[in-house]
Design an enzyme around this catalytic site. Structure first.
Site, PDB file in Angstrom:
ATOM      1  CE  LYS B  76      35.577 -72.024  78.577  1.00 20.57           C
ATOM      2  NZ  LYS B  76      35.217 -70.811  77.811  1.00 20.57           N
ATOM      3  CB  SER B 151      32.401 -72.150  75.360  1.00 22.06           C
ATOM      4  OG  SER B 151      33.321 -71.182  75.844  1.00 22.06           O
ATOM      5  CB  SER B 175      32.453 -68.177  76.213  1.00 26.89           C
ATOM      6  OG  SER B 175      32.163 -68.775  74.969  1.00 26.89           O
TER       7      SER B 175
END
Lengths: 100, 476
Positions: B76, B151, B175
């Site tokens: 990420k 996310s 997330s």
């Protein structure tokens, strides 16, 4: 619960957070923050009188280590990532004489 | 890439396949299809191939490069990588190449894994659809008209699309688990403090935790085992001894007490009927496998959403004060420093980030602190009490991960509150610091993946993987 968040409140908060808002944004954020804060009033249903706040999931304590020299980030590499640097320091525009 | 991380590592360690060949296959898959999915912000092809060659050289020299030797992984883009852009999908970090690696990045490298790129996210991990990215949305590999969740949508999509067998995300209110559910992969939020947060760009420091995505439970456990453990660079890192969770996978669920959370399996809470049906099917499967399954009430859990959307923005408003155009990233020039900071933050942050910064600033401001932030912290304590009571009677808890399957792009972006409701089942675990994971359990009425969530008390990761493995096995 306090009164619904106003346009002036949002304007004040934006100033505190160093953000500039257009009139349209001010309108929209006032509406949206109002809706989110209103949803949060559902906790009024709970009896919180004798409940201690929980700010962290762990029983956090200060963590100390021996003060021994060790590896640190490379100064040039760090300053190389700054928008402006000079003489081994971060460089910023004028600070003195401006409005706070 | 249909092979698992463990089978790839096995092939690389035995010399059957080279790490270069495995990494090249990952890069080829990305090149072929990421144009339409946009899982990646950055693909680090040259670095990855160079790292693969180093792994191959070690194998040629008779050394063992580690349990994830040659396995391509995606990170990420809020995890710091030295010398490689780390954007948080925000314009405000434009041009920033971190001067250090996050601890998880070093640990993955130490296990022999090879980073192939940085994945898209909602800006600063604030969102549930990956639509809040300054670089455009990621699309769900199962249906390009749908969101991947968020996310960590890029990391979930990268595994679901078969680009990589493993990726890392961060989970502040769901997330990792919610995009895992929407993309049909396994996603794990470890116990708070189990995985070092050093080098994770902070969103809400008392809630953030890094964890893996994988196509299989065994791969997720192997990745967790590689990244978990105490780190002197994170003062909230837990020192308790670590159990190898991979060893727990075959233990079965006989005699385990499983509680199905009543408040999270209630249509009145907005949980879709097809998602509820899959959650009940998972509960039935565990009962058939020998577990005792009963309904349990965790009454305060539903107030998690309200507490979270005050606590997380409050912490974010403080954490994001550091983005001021002085030390890294974007600077919009202006005659004075205060004007420069305002101009930089106004140009650099997107709408959702500004919304949360202002919400948090308001919740912490004089006159409102007790009414909002203070009250939210009390609710947080109540939620912890209710979970502790539930864990006196149950070993693990079960719920849906997300109220619905993947929704269409653009359908929730205009109404923040509706978007926030996606996190109703995942938020409580972050507030109390407990581990939880999402495991795929079939599809909804639209044919899209459904995930079920397994929650447990602090440090119960082995148990969660054990239950997840049983669920995975029941589908086979």
């Amino acid at each position: 619960m306090p009164a619904r968040i106003s346009r002036d409140d949002v304007s004040h908060v934006a100033r505190l957070a160093l953000l500039e808002l257009t009139d349209d944004e001010l309108e929209r954020y006032t509406e949206q923050l109002g809706a989110i804060l209103e949803h949060a009033t559902d906790v009024e249903a709970l009896d919180l009188a004798d409940v201690a706040p929980l700010s962290h999931p762990l029983p956090v304590q200060n963590v100390f280590r021996d003060d021994e020299p060790g590896d640190a980030l490379d100064r040039e590499e760090v300053l190389g990532q700054a928008p402006a640097a000079e003489s081994g320091r971060f460089r910023v525009p004028a600070i003195l004489g401006e409005e706070p | 890439m249909t092979a698992t991380a463990l089978s790839l590592a096995g092939a690389v360690r035995s010399g059957e396949r080279s790490a270069r060949e495995v990494v090249q296959a990952s890069l080829d898959a990305i090149a072929a299809r990421d144009g339409e999915i946009h899982a990646f912000n950055t693909v680090t092809a040259e670095r990855a191939l160079a790292a693969a060659d180093r792994v191959d050289a070690r194998i040629a020299a008779g050394e063992d490069p580690g349990p994830l030797a040659g396995v391509p992984v995606a990170l990420k883009d809020n995890l710091c990588t030295r010398g490689v852009a780390t954007t948080c999908s925000s314009k405000i970090l434009d041009g920033w190449d971190p001067p250090y690696d996050a601890t998880v990045v070093s640990r993955l490298a130490g296990a022999g894994a090879i980073v192939v790129g940085k994945t898209n996210l909602d800006e600063f991990a604030m969102g549930s659809s990956t639509e809040n990215s300054a670089f455009g949305p990621t699309r769900n590999p199962h249906d390009l008209t749908r969101v991947p969740g968020g996310s960590s949508g890029g990391s979930a999509a990268a595994v679901a699309a078969g680009f990589v067998p493993l990726s890392l995300g961060s989970d502040t209110g769901g997330s990792i688990r919610q995009p895992a559910a929407l993309c049909g992969v396994v996603g794990v939020k470890p116990t708070y403090g189990r995985v070092s947060r050093y080098g994770l760009v902070a969103f809400a420091s008392s809630l953030d935790q890094i964890g893996p995505f994988a196509a299989t439970v065994a791969d997720a456990a192997a990745c967790y085992d590689a990244i978990a453990g105490w780190d002197r660079l994170d003062s909230t890192s837990i020192t308790d001894p670590l159990e190898r969770t991979s060893a727990a996978l075959g233990r079965g669920v006989t005699g385990l007490r499983v509680g199905v959370v009543a408040e999270m399996t209630d249509e009145r809470m907005g949980i879709a009927p097809d998602v509820l049906a899959r959650t009940r099917a998972a509960a039935d499967a565990l009962a058939s496998a020998g577990a005792t399954v009963e309904e349990v009430s965790v009454p305060a859990a539903i107030y998690g959403l309200s507490a979270y959307y005050l606590i997380a923005p409050a912490e974010a408003s403080s954490n994001l004060a550091r983005f001021d155009g002085v030390r890294f990233g974007l600077r919009v020039d202006a005659p004075t420093t205060a004007e420069m900071q305002r101009a930089t933050r106004t140009a650099g942050f997107g709408p959702e980030v500004k919304r949360r910064i202002m919400l948090g600033t308001y919740a912490l401001s004089a006159g409102y602190y007790d009414a909002y932030y203070g009250k939210a912290l009390k609710v947080r304590r109540l939620i912890l009490r209710d979970f502790e009571a539930a864990y006196e009677r149950f070993d693990v808890l079960l719920s849906p991960t997300s109220p619905t399957t993947a929704f269409e792009l653009g359908t929730k972006t205009n109404d923040p509150l509706t978007m926030y409701l996606n996190d109703v089942c995942t938020i409580p675990s972050n507030l109390v610091g407990h581990p939880a994971l999402s495991v795929p359990y079939g599809t909804g009425s639209d044919g899209l993946p459904v995930g079920v969530q397994v929650m447990g008390p602090a440090l119960s990761e082995s148990l969660l993987f054990q239950v997840a493995a049983a669920l995975e096995g029941s589908l086979a």
